[in-house]
Design a protein around this motif. Structure first.
Motif, PDB file in Angstrom:
ATOM      1  N   PRO A 223       0.786  -1.235   0.000  1.00 15.17           N
ATOM      2  CA  PRO A 223       0.000   0.000   0.000  1.00 15.17           C
ATOM      3  C   PRO A 223       0.816   1.283   0.000  1.00 15.17           C
ATOM      4  CG  PRO A 223      -0.229  -1.178   2.087  1.00 15.17           C
ATOM      5  CD  PRO A 223       0.449  -2.102   1.142  1.00 15.17           C
ATOM      6  N   VAL A 224       1.843   1.364   0.818  1.00 20.32           N
ATOM      7  CA  VAL A 224       2.621   2.609   0.887  1.00 20.32           C
ATOM      8  C   VAL A 224       3.406   2.819  -0.401  1.00 20.32           C
ATOM      9  CG1 VAL A 224       4.440   3.850   2.122  1.00 20.32           C
ATOM     10  CG2 VAL A 224       2.741   2.544   3.402  1.00 20.32           C
ATOM     11  N   GLN A 225       4.029   1.752  -0.899  1.00 22.02           N
ATOM     12  CA  GLN A 225       4.796   1.860  -2.145  1.00 22.02           C
ATOM     13  C   GLN A 225       3.903   2.251  -3.315  1.00 22.02           C
ATOM     14  OE1 GLN A 225       7.086  -1.652  -3.255  1.00 22.02           O
ATOM     15  NE2 GLN A 225       6.848  -1.160  -5.417  1.00 22.02           N
ATOM     16  N   LYS A 226       2.741   1.610  -3.450  1.00 25.16           N
ATOM     17  CA  LYS A 226       1.844   1.918  -4.571  1.00 25.16           C
ATOM     18  C   LYS A 226       1.235   3.312  -4.423  1.00 25.16           C
ATOM     19  CE  LYS A 226       1.189  -0.114  -7.595  1.00 25.16           C
ATOM     20  NZ  LYS A 226       1.941  -0.249  -8.854  1.00 25.16           N
ATOM     21  N   ALA A 227       0.929   3.702  -3.190  1.00 25.29           N
ATOM     22  CA  ALA A 227       0.407   5.050  -2.978  1.00 25.29           C
ATOM     23  C   ALA A 227       1.439   6.079  -3.403  1.00 25.29           C
ATOM     24  CB  ALA A 227       0.029   5.253  -1.516  1.00 25.29           C
ATOM     25  N   ALA A 228       2.714   5.828  -3.093  1.00 26.49           N
ATOM     26  CA  ALA A 228       3.775   6.750  -3.512  1.00 26.49           C
ATOM     27  C   ALA A 228       3.854   6.834  -5.031  1.00 26.49           C
ATOM     28  CB  ALA A 228       5.111   6.298  -2.926  1.00 26.49           C
ATOM     29  N   GLU A 229       3.682   5.689  -5.713  1.00 32.43           N
ATOM     30  CA  GLU A 229       3.708   5.684  -7.178  1.00 32.43           C
ATOM     31  C   GLU A 229       2.518   6.462  -7.748  1.00 32.43           C
ATOM     32  OE1 GLU A 229       3.913   1.667  -8.545  1.00 32.43           O
ATOM     33  OE2 GLU A 229       5.767   1.235  -7.439  1.00 32.43           O
ATOM     34  N   ILE A 230       1.357   6.302  -7.129  1.00 30.54           N
ATOM     35  CA  ILE A 230       0.169   7.025  -7.582  1.00 30.54           C
ATOM     36  C   ILE A 230       0.355   8.522  -7.375  1.00 30.54           C
ATOM     37  CG2 ILE A 230      -2.274   7.429  -7.054  1.00 30.54           C
ATOM     38  CD1 ILE A 230      -2.471   4.403  -6.408  1.00 30.54           C
ATOM     39  N   TYR A 231       0.871   8.894  -6.216  1.00 30.09           N
ATOM     40  CA  TYR A 231       1.101  10.316  -5.943  1.00 30.09           C
ATOM     41  C   TYR A 231       2.136  10.896  -6.908  1.00 30.09           C
ATOM     42  CZ  TYR A 231      -1.729  11.429  -1.868  1.00 30.09           C
ATOM     43  OH  TYR A 231      -2.783  11.725  -1.048  1.00 30.09           O
ATOM     44  N   ASN A 232       3.160  10.132  -7.206  1.00 35.26           N
ATOM     45  CA  ASN A 232       4.163  10.597  -8.165  1.00 35.26           C
ATOM     46  C   ASN A 232       3.539  10.827  -9.530  1.00 35.26           C
ATOM     47  OD1 ASN A 232       7.064  11.034  -9.004  1.00 35.26           O
ATOM     48  ND2 ASN A 232       6.583   9.261 -10.285  1.00 35.26           N
ATOM     49  N   PHE A 233       2.649   9.931  -9.934  1.00 35.71           N
ATOM     50  CA  PHE A 233       1.973  10.061 -11.225  1.00 35.71           C
ATOM     51  C   PHE A 233       1.146  11.343 -11.301  1.00 35.71           C
ATOM     52  CE2 PHE A 233      -2.261   9.373 -13.186  1.00 35.71           C
ATOM     53  CZ  PHE A 233      -1.878   9.468 -14.523  1.00 35.71           C
ATOM     54  N   VAL A 234       0.431  11.672 -10.230  1.00 35.93           N
ATOM     55  CA  VAL A 234      -0.417  12.868 -10.267  1.00 35.93           C
ATOM     56  C   VAL A 234       0.360  14.139  -9.953  1.00 35.93           C
ATOM     57  CG1 VAL A 234      -2.467  11.545  -9.676  1.00 35.93           C
ATOM     58  CG2 VAL A 234      -1.192  12.703  -7.851  1.00 35.93           C
ATOM     59  N   GLY A 235       1.643  13.999  -9.583  1.00 33.25           N
ATOM     60  CA  GLY A 235       2.470  15.164  -9.337  1.00 33.25           C
ATOM     61  C   GLY A 235       2.385  15.703  -7.930  1.00 33.25           C
ATOM     62  N   LEU A 236       2.067  14.836  -6.970  1.00 32.03           N
ATOM     63  CA  LEU A 236       2.001  15.236  -5.572  1.00 32.03           C
ATOM     64  C   LEU A 236       2.994  14.406  -4.762  1.00 32.03           C
ATOM     65  CD1 LEU A 236      -1.891  15.383  -5.093  1.00 32.03           C
ATOM     66  CD2 LEU A 236      -0.347  17.318  -5.495  1.00 32.03           C
ATOM     67  N   SER A 237       3.299  14.887  -3.584  1.00 30.22           N
ATOM     68  CA  SER A 237       4.191  14.160  -2.683  1.00 30.22           C
ATOM     69  C   SER A 237       3.366  13.450  -1.622  1.00 30.22           C
ATOM     70  CB  SER A 237       5.176  15.126  -2.007  1.00 30.22           C
ATOM     71  OG  SER A 237       6.011  15.744  -2.967  1.00 30.22           O
ATOM     72  N   LEU A 238       3.690  12.197  -1.393  1.00 33.87           N
ATOM     73  CA  LEU A 238       3.003  11.433  -0.359  1.00 33.87           C
ATOM     74  C   LEU A 238       3.396  11.990   1.009  1.00 33.87           C
ATOM     75  CD1 LEU A 238       1.161   8.914   0.010  1.00 33.87           C
ATOM     76  CD2 LEU A 238       3.253   7.594   0.352  1.00 33.87           C
ATOM     77  N   ASN A 239       2.394  12.412   1.778  1.00 31.63           N
ATOM     78  CA  ASN A 239       2.702  13.030   3.061  1.00 31.63           C
ATOM     79  C   ASN A 239       2.489  12.058   4.212  1.00 31.63           C
ATOM     80  OD1 ASN A 239      -0.211  13.346   4.006  1.00 31.63           O
ATOM     81  ND2 ASN A 239      -0.260  14.477   2.081  1.00 31.63           N
ATOM     82  N   ASP A 240       2.913  12.470   5.396  1.00 31.52           N
ATOM     83  CA  ASP A 240       2.857  11.588   6.567  1.00 31.52           C
ATOM     84  C   ASP A 240       1.433  11.213   6.945  1.00 31.52           C
ATOM     85  OD1 ASP A 240       5.584  11.566   6.761  1.00 31.52           O
ATOM     86  OD2 ASP A 240       5.703  13.115   8.305  1.00 31.52           O
ATOM     87  N   ASN A 241       0.478  12.139   6.737  1.00 32.06           N
ATOM     88  CA  ASN A 241      -0.927  11.837   7.058  1.00 32.06           C
ATOM     89  C   ASN A 241      -1.398  10.601   6.315  1.00 32.06           C
ATOM     90  OD1 ASN A 241      -0.942  14.136   8.561  1.00 32.06           O
ATOM     91  ND2 ASN A 241      -2.823  14.963   7.701  1.00 32.06           N
ATOM     92  N   VAL A 242      -1.086  10.539   5.017  1.00 26.90           N
ATOM     93  CA  VAL A 242      -1.521   9.415   4.186  1.00 26.90           C
ATOM     94  C   VAL A 242      -0.775   8.146   4.573  1.00 26.90           C
ATOM     95  CG1 VAL A 242      -1.729   8.533   1.841  1.00 26.90           C
ATOM     96  CG2 VAL A 242      -2.127  10.958   2.283  1.00 26.90           C
ATOM     97  N   THR A 243       0.523   8.265   4.788  1.00 29.10           N
ATOM     98  CA  THR A 243       1.304   7.085   5.162  1.00 29.10           C
ATOM     99  C   THR A 243       0.802   6.475   6.465  1.00 29.10           C
ATOM    100  OG1 THR A 243       3.265   7.994   4.059  1.00 29.10           O
ATOM    101  CG2 THR A 243       3.620   6.239   5.650  1.00 29.10           C
ATOM    102  N   LYS A 244       0.545   7.319   7.465  1.00 28.68           N
ATOM    103  CA  LYS A 244       0.038   6.819   8.747  1.00 28.68           C
ATOM    104  C   LYS A 244      -1.341   6.187   8.581  1.00 28.68           C
ATOM    105  CE  LYS A 244       2.622  10.162  11.546  1.00 28.68           C
ATOM    106  NZ  LYS A 244       2.531  11.372  12.397  1.00 28.68           N
ATOM    107  N   TRP A 245      -2.189   6.812   7.760  1.00 29.80           N
ATOM    108  CA  TRP A 245      -3.527   6.254   7.524  1.00 29.80           C
ATOM    109  C   TRP A 245      -3.423   4.883   6.859  1.00 29.80           C
ATOM    110  CZ3 TRP A 245      -6.124   4.634   3.182  1.00 29.80           C
ATOM    111  CH2 TRP A 245      -7.495   4.363   3.346  1.00 29.80           C
ATOM    112  N   LEU A 246      -2.522   4.757   5.888  1.00 26.47           N
ATOM    113  CA  LEU A 246      -2.352   3.482   5.191  1.00 26.47           C
ATOM    114  C   LEU A 246      -1.900   2.384   6.147  1.00 26.47           C
ATOM    115  CD1 LEU A 246      -0.659   4.702   1.899  1.00 26.47           C
ATOM    116  CD2 LEU A 246      -2.811   3.443   2.051  1.00 26.47           C
ATOM    117  N   ILE A 247      -0.935   2.697   6.980  1.00 24.23           N
ATOM    118  CA  ILE A 247      -0.442   1.694   7.925  1.00 24.23           C
ATOM    119  C   ILE A 247      -1.553   1.266   8.874  1.00 24.23           C
ATOM    120  CG2 ILE A 247       1.154   1.316   9.840  1.00 24.23           C
ATOM    121  CD1 ILE A 247       3.128   3.177   8.329  1.00 24.23           C
TER     122      ILE A 247
END
Length: 330
Positions: A223-247
């Motif tokens: 989840p964290v790796q794929k979320a980072a790839e999705i965020y990279n695709f849309v041109g955003l940076s994966l932030n701590d809020n999202v990472t913590k929510w995913l975990i």
């Protein structure tokens, strides 16, 4: 906010659209944006429109696709009127974090105040994201690509667990609206997948750089790796809020009741991938495989040849995703 060069319509840094089918993991993937500061996320803005067409049996003088496009366009540009606002808020007030945070869902708020607050909340964000399970063809989005910085996330899932999950939420009202009560859900599901896979295999010019295919199974396993790839695709940076929510939401103990709610996002997501294999009937598996063989092969979902193979979890039903060369999705 940027100028479009085409009148006064605004362009946001990103206009993100998740396109998928019902019960394909879109609530979970949508919440990757829902939990991100700076993103105005709306959950299923077309659901109430669908219900309107069902209740009124296709309102005279109205076309669902045209009205759906108008709602999508207005939402991505934060330009609603009182009517369109009413269609999007009922579902989104339940699911969209930013609407609750901005106090937009209070019942005693006047319509005009709600419209003003909604527009302001949307315009204050850097990006707008929506998820759609009632968009039949991604090509409907083409006009948006000429004046919005559009990013399309095409979410797919193995049609076997998708169909198993859909059985919990029947009847499929949108399918009934489009094709009548005798339509076969699994056939419609596979046609939807096949129709839209052509844009992955051979994207039209307007879609180049604006389209990303995502398998739900890959998100569930990493989840964290794929979320980072999705965020990279849309041109955003994966932030701590999202990472913590995913975990937090992907390490759920499956014995906890909330983990098993049909429309929830609390999941032990890696376990979800194979859960269907223990409970889905062999007859339904065979039926789905027979009508979905082509898109399943394209997406790396392996056909099981017997009920023993279905129950044998040492046999992996999700293979690698490899984009086919010089093919068309027919």
């Amino acid at each position: 906010m940027l100028s479009t060069g085409r009148g006064s319509a605004p362009v946001f840094k990103k206009a993100i659209v998740i396109v998928t089918g019902k019960r394909s993991g879109s609530t979970f993937v949508g919440d990757i944006f829902n939990n991100s500061p700076g993103v105005f996320y709306l959950y299923e803005p077309l659901k109430e429109l669908m219900m309107l067409f069902i209740k009124r049996k296709n309102p005279p003088g109205s076309n669902f696709n045209e009205m759906a496009f108008s709602i999508i366009n207005n939402t991505l540009q934060c330009q609603w009127n009182k009517s369109s606002m009413g269609l999007i808020l009922k579902q989104s007030c339940v699911k969209s974090r930013i609407l609750v945070a901005c106090d937009l869902c209070r019942k005693n708020l006047s319509v005009q105040d709600r419209l003003t607050k909604l527009s302001e909340a949307c315009r204050e964000q850097d990006s707008v994201a929506i998820k759609l399970i009632r968009l039949q063809d991604i090509a409907y989005l083409e006009p948006l690509s000429y004046y919005l910085d559009l990013r399309i996330i095409h979410l797919v899932r193995d049609p076997r667990p998708t169909e198993k999950s859909r059985m919990k939420t029947r009847p499929n009202q949108d399918l009934i609206r489009r094709k009548g009560k005798t339509a076969k859900d699994e056939v419609d599901l596979c046609q939807h997948m096949q129709r839209n896979l052509q844009y992955w295999i051979k994207p039209p010019e307007w879609m180049v750089g604006k389209y990303l295919l995502v398998r739900y199974e890959d998100v569930a396993m990493n989840p964290v790796q794929k979320a980072a790839e999705i965020y990279n695709f849309v041109g955003l940076s994966l932030n701590d809020n999202v990472t913590k929510w995913l975990i937090k939401n992907t390490q759920c103990n499956s014995t906890i009741e909330i983990c098993n709610k049909a429309f929830g996002t609390f999941r032990n997501t890696s376990a979800v991938i194979n859960r269907w294999r223990d409970v889905m009937s062999w007859s339904l598996v065979k039926r789905v495989q027979s009508v979905c063989k082509a898109p399943m092969n394209l997406l790396g979902y392996r056909i099981v040849k017997s009920e023993n193979d279905l129950r044998n979890l040492s046999i992996d039903t999700v293979g690698p995703l490899t984009k086919p060369a010089n093919q068309t999705a027919t």
